[in-house]
Design a protein around this motif. Structure first.
Motif, PDB file in Angstrom:
ATOM      1  N   GLN A  17       0.817  -1.210   0.000  1.00 15.98           N
ATOM      2  CA  GLN A  17       0.000   0.000   0.000  1.00 15.98           C
ATOM      3  C   GLN A  17       0.853   1.263   0.000  1.00 15.98           C
ATOM      4  O   GLN A  17       0.646   2.166  -0.809  1.00 15.98           O
ATOM      5  N   ARG A  18       1.813   1.315   0.883  1.00  9.64           N
ATOM      6  CA  ARG A  18       2.626   2.528   1.000  1.00  9.64           C
ATOM      7  C   ARG A  18       3.588   2.671  -0.179  1.00  9.64           C
ATOM      8  O   ARG A  18       3.827   3.782  -0.664  1.00  9.64           O
ATOM      9  N   GLY A  19       4.143   1.549  -0.621  1.00 13.63           N
ATOM     10  CA  GLY A  19       5.076   1.607  -1.749  1.00 13.63           C
ATOM     11  C   GLY A  19       4.395   2.015  -3.045  1.00 13.63           C
ATOM     12  O   GLY A  19       4.904   2.863  -3.792  1.00 13.63           O
ATOM     13  N   ILE A  20       3.246   1.419  -3.327  1.00 10.94           N
ATOM     14  CA  ILE A  20       2.519   1.778  -4.550  1.00 10.94           C
ATOM     15  C   ILE A  20       2.044   3.219  -4.477  1.00 10.94           C
ATOM     16  O   ILE A  20       2.097   3.956  -5.469  1.00 10.94           O
ATOM     17  N   ALA A  21       1.601   3.650  -3.303  1.00 13.47           N
ATOM     18  CA  ALA A  21       1.192   5.047  -3.148  1.00 13.47           C
ATOM     19  C   ALA A  21       2.362   5.993  -3.386  1.00 13.47           C
ATOM     20  O   ALA A  21       2.205   7.061  -3.995  1.00 13.47           O
ATOM     21  N   ILE A  87      -1.225  13.949  -5.732  1.00 16.62           N
ATOM     22  CA  ILE A  87      -0.081  14.025  -4.827  1.00 16.62           C
ATOM     23  C   ILE A  87      -0.541  13.996  -3.377  1.00 16.62           C
ATOM     24  O   ILE A  87       0.018  13.282  -2.531  1.00 16.62           O
ATOM     25  N   VAL A  88      -1.585  14.765  -3.059  1.00 13.87           N
ATOM     26  CA  VAL A  88      -2.087  14.826  -1.690  1.00 13.87           C
ATOM     27  C   VAL A  88      -2.630  13.470  -1.249  1.00 13.87           C
ATOM     28  O   VAL A  88      -2.309  12.971  -0.159  1.00 13.87           O
ATOM     29  N   LEU A  89      -3.463  12.849  -2.091  1.00 14.72           N
ATOM     30  CA  LEU A  89      -4.027  11.547  -1.733  1.00 14.72           C
ATOM     31  C   LEU A  89      -2.938  10.486  -1.608  1.00 14.72           C
ATOM     32  O   LEU A  89      -2.982   9.643  -0.690  1.00 14.72           O
ATOM     33  N   SER A  90      -1.955  10.505  -2.500  1.00 14.23           N
ATOM     34  CA  SER A  90      -0.860   9.535  -2.413  1.00 14.23           C
ATOM     35  C   SER A  90      -0.097   9.704  -1.103  1.00 14.23           C
ATOM     36  O   SER A  90       0.269   8.718  -0.450  1.00 14.23           O
ATOM     37  N   VAL A  94       0.750   6.996   1.867  1.00 13.92           N
ATOM     38  CA  VAL A  94       2.115   6.706   2.317  1.00 13.92           C
ATOM     39  C   VAL A  94       2.205   6.828   3.834  1.00 13.92           C
ATOM     40  O   VAL A  94       2.881   6.032   4.505  1.00 13.92           O
ATOM     41  N   CYS A  95       1.510   7.805   4.389  1.00 15.51           N
ATOM     42  CA  CYS A  95       1.500   7.999   5.847  1.00 15.51           C
ATOM     43  C   CYS A  95       0.573   7.021   6.559  1.00 15.51           C
ATOM     44  O   CYS A  95       0.576   6.945   7.796  1.00 15.51           O
ATOM     45  N   GLY A  96      -0.242   6.276   5.813  1.00 16.39           N
ATOM     46  CA  GLY A  96      -1.110   5.268   6.414  1.00 16.39           C
ATOM     47  C   GLY A  96      -2.388   5.810   7.012  1.00 16.39           C
ATOM     48  O   GLY A  96      -3.032   5.114   7.812  1.00 16.39           O
ATOM     49  N   ILE A  97      -2.800   7.007   6.636  1.00 13.19           N
ATOM     50  CA  ILE A  97      -3.980   7.615   7.256  1.00 13.19           C
ATOM     51  C   ILE A  97      -5.287   6.947   6.812  1.00 13.19           C
ATOM     52  O   ILE A  97      -6.086   6.526   7.662  1.00 13.19           O
ATOM     53  N   PRO A  98      -5.544   6.805   5.499  1.00 10.51           N
ATOM     54  CA  PRO A  98      -6.795   6.126   5.116  1.00 10.51           C
ATOM     55  C   PRO A  98      -6.871   4.688   5.614  1.00 10.51           C
ATOM     56  O   PRO A  98      -7.977   4.162   5.837  1.00 10.51           O
ATOM     57  N   GLN A  99      -5.729   4.044   5.812  1.00  8.05           N
ATOM     58  CA  GLN A  99      -5.723   2.657   6.254  1.00  8.05           C
ATOM     59  C   GLN A  99      -6.223   2.491   7.685  1.00  8.05           C
ATOM     60  O   GLN A  99      -6.506   1.375   8.122  1.00  8.05           O
ATOM     61  N   LEU A 100      -6.325   3.602   8.439  1.00  8.21           N
ATOM     62  CA  LEU A 100      -6.840   3.530   9.799  1.00  8.21           C
ATOM     63  C   LEU A 100      -8.357   3.431   9.830  1.00  8.21           C
ATOM     64  O   LEU A 100      -8.946   3.100  10.855  1.00  8.21           O
ATOM     65  N   ALA A 101      -9.007   3.734   8.702  1.00  8.07           N
ATOM     66  CA  ALA A 101     -10.461   3.706   8.597  1.00  8.07           C
ATOM     67  C   ALA A 101     -10.915   2.335   8.103  1.00  8.07           C
ATOM     68  O   ALA A 101     -10.095   1.438   7.857  1.00  8.07           O
ATOM     69  N   PRO A 102     -12.223   2.121   7.944  1.00  6.77           N
ATOM     70  CA  PRO A 102     -12.704   0.860   7.358  1.00  6.77           C
ATOM     71  C   PRO A 102     -12.119   0.641   5.963  1.00  6.77           C
ATOM     72  O   PRO A 102     -11.677   1.589   5.303  1.00  6.77           O
ATOM     73  N   PRO A 103     -12.107  -0.607   5.479  1.00  2.24           N
ATOM     74  CA  PRO A 103     -11.423  -0.926   4.209  1.00  2.24           C
ATOM     75  C   PRO A 103     -11.964  -0.180   3.003  1.00  2.24           C
ATOM     76  O   PRO A 103     -11.248  -0.015   2.012  1.00  2.24           O
ATOM     77  N   TRP A 104     -13.200   0.283   3.059  1.00  2.00           N
ATOM     78  CA  TRP A 104     -13.755   0.988   1.919  1.00  2.00           C
ATOM     79  C   TRP A 104     -13.081   2.333   1.701  1.00  2.00           C
ATOM     80  O   TRP A 104     -13.085   2.857   0.582  1.00  2.00           O
ATOM     81  N   VAL A 105     -12.489   2.894   2.742  1.00  7.25           N
ATOM     82  CA  VAL A 105     -11.862   4.219   2.615  1.00  7.25           C
ATOM     83  C   VAL A 105     -10.576   4.151   1.788  1.00  7.25           C
ATOM     84  O   VAL A 105     -10.445   4.853   0.777  1.00  7.25           O
ATOM     85  N   PRO A 106      -9.573   3.317   2.172  1.00  9.50           N
ATOM     86  CA  PRO A 106      -8.390   3.219   1.300  1.00  9.50           C
ATOM     87  C   PRO A 106      -8.730   2.695  -0.091  1.00  9.50           C
ATOM     88  O   PRO A 106      -8.061   3.053  -1.068  1.00  9.50           O
TER      89      PRO A 106
END
Length: 494
Positions: A17-21, A87-90, A94-106
């Motif tokens: 996730q972080r690498g592809i982002a 750039i902002v979403l990527s 990379v910082c892992g913020i969307p990954q803290l939410a339910p899977p539908w968010v990332p």
């Protein structure tokens, strides 16, 4: 593996996730810096012309894929907005913020990146015709279904990443075996380090290594691309064979891929191709104990199966079924007599065929662009334009740019390989005659400091790396000869 949940692949998910982002971030930065002078409203190949043709032509499907600019007029300002948003979403991924939410968010964030970048590649024409563009798109689409930190990754999605890596490596291996004889007689890498599109700081040192080493490189490449990819699927055997052996075999196969890709990173500049392969290879690295417990709890609610929510499990299972259907053309292509290289079989850039360097160029021909402010071109003093990545100055050490992609420099390498000079190159010379500032910013140096030249021309040279003895004598990294004027002099009507 634990049935539906790949519980030992939490570390792999984080890297993926972080690498592809991170690669998407670089791709959007590269586009922000280069798209407008190359393809913008006043670019060398204006995207507006392509979109106008697509709107008026019944053969509009010739666009590589869907694009948001199809539904709205292209402007450079909208391109900047798209890249800035990407750039902002990527960066958040990379910082892992969307990954803290339910899977539908990332998932939604990755799908926005995927479609946003596809909107760019679909109108990118020859400047976006590289295999790593579709690789990034496919990897980003699959990453959308890796879920979030709230639950373990789905086994289906992890296996689809193995399938992507298999097509990438095995396809590249087959294209070489079926391609130039140099891959079969083990001489390919005797030439490749010197003739590759954009050498790096260590390319000359690699080229000067003994011939026996280069033959070993080719053998190692064949092993890494034709044999090793089959072992990427070994962790699946863990469903039936207890113990760490299946996972260890898969991780070892990934390690071989990582080692060969790092060597390519050290000796060349292939944009994000090698880095994307490295990131994807981590999909085969399972580390027990990092993810959620593999045992299903007795009090697990019925909407959770192996720790995965039922709706998410259904979504990833449907993805797996869809990929089985989409992958048939790519699978058939692997074993076809006339294998296609870097081909997409659908407009969504999914389940693609990959491959690179089926043949190796044995002689390096460089197109050098020169200009003069003298009135008489026949008796003029000519000055070279310096490019950022491609060889020019004989004493300059090639720089490392990858994973950043210098699109103009790459296409300059392809020029001598064609039968005629491309349309974009003629437009490029006109921009130089106009001293167009956005175009000049794509170069390393303008010999006229922003002033308009009176004439420009294109000259070809044969380039080769200097030997160690030649370097001690001249301190030059390159030698060039066989000079020939291939175009010009040309000037603007004044």
């Amino acid at each position: 593996m634990d049935g539906f949940a790949a519980v030992d692949f939490e570390f792999a998910r984080q890297v993926l996730q972080r690498g592809i982002a991170a690669l998407y971030l670089i791709a959007f930065v590269s586009t922000l810096n280069q798209f407008r002078p190359l393809l913008g409203e006043h670019g060398l190949l204006p995207a507006t012309d392509l979109l106008q043709w697509a709107a008026s032509s019944p053969r509009a499907r010739r666009l590589h894929g869907p694009t948001v600019f199809r539904w709205g007029r292209y402007t450079d300002r909208r391109l900047v907005a798209l890249c800035t948003g990407g750039i902002v979403l990527s960066a958040t991924l990379v910082c892992g913020i969307p990954q803290l939410a339910p899977p539908w968010v990332p998932m939604l964030v990755f799908l926005v990146l995927w479609f946003g970048y596809m909107s760019i590649t679909s109108i990118g024409q020859t400047f976006y015709s590289f295999g790593w563009e579709m690789l990034l798109l496919e990897a980003g689409f699959l990453a959308a279904f890796l879920g979030s930190d709230a639950q373990p990754p789905s086994t289906v999605v992890i296996v689809l990443f193995w399938w992507l890596l298999f097509r990438l490596e095995f396809g590249a291996g087959l294209i070489k075996i079926r391609g130039g004889r140099e891959w079969r007689d083990l001489t390919a890498l005797t030439y490749h380090h010197e003739t590759q599109p954009m050498p790096g700081p260590l390319s000359r040192q690699a080229h000067l290594l003994p011939r026996w080493f280069h033959k070993g490189e080719v053998l190692g490449n064949h092993f890494a691309q034709l044999v090793v990819p089959w072992f990427l699927f070994a962790p699946v055997l863990g469903l039936w064979i207890p113990g760490p052996v299946p996972a260890l075999v898969g991780a070892t196969a990934a390690g071989v891929v990582l080692a060969t890709q790092l060597w390519l990173v050290a000796t060349g500049n292939f944009a994000w191709l090698n880095w994307a392969t490295i990131v994807i290879a981590f999909a085969a690295v399972g580390i027990p104990g990092i993810g959620a417990p593999s045992q299903r709890a007795r009090d697990e609610p019925p909407w959770l199966i192996d720790g995965i929510a039922l709706p998410w499990l259904v979504a990833t299972s449907l993805l797996g079924v869809a990929y089985v259907l989409l992958s048939w053309p790519a699978l058939r292509n692997l074993f076809a007599h006339r294998q296609l290289m870097n081909a997409s079989f659908n407009r969504w850039q999914l389940a693609n065929a990959y491959g690179a360097f089926g043949t190796v160029t044995k002689v390096r021909i460089e197109i050098v662009v020169e200009g003069t402010r003298d009135h008489n071109p026949d008796a003029a003093t000519w000055h070279e334009y310096a490019f950022k990545g491609k060889p020019g100055d004989l004493t300059r050490i090639p720089r490392q740019f990858a994973p950043y992609h210098l699109r103009l420099d790459w296409l300059m390498w392809f020029l001598p390989l064609g039968r005629s000079l491309d349309e974009w190159f003629t437009a490029f010379l006109v921009r130089l005659l106009e001293a167009d500032r956005p175009t000049l910013r794509l170069l390393a140096a303008d010999p006229f400091a922003g002033e308009q030249p009176r004439w420009v021309r294109a000259v070809s040279y044969r380039y080769r790396f200097t030997t160690r003895a030649e370097f001690r004598e001249s301190r030059a990294r390159w030698r060039r000869d066989q000079r020939r004027v291939v175009l010009g002099p040309v000037g603007l009507h004044r």
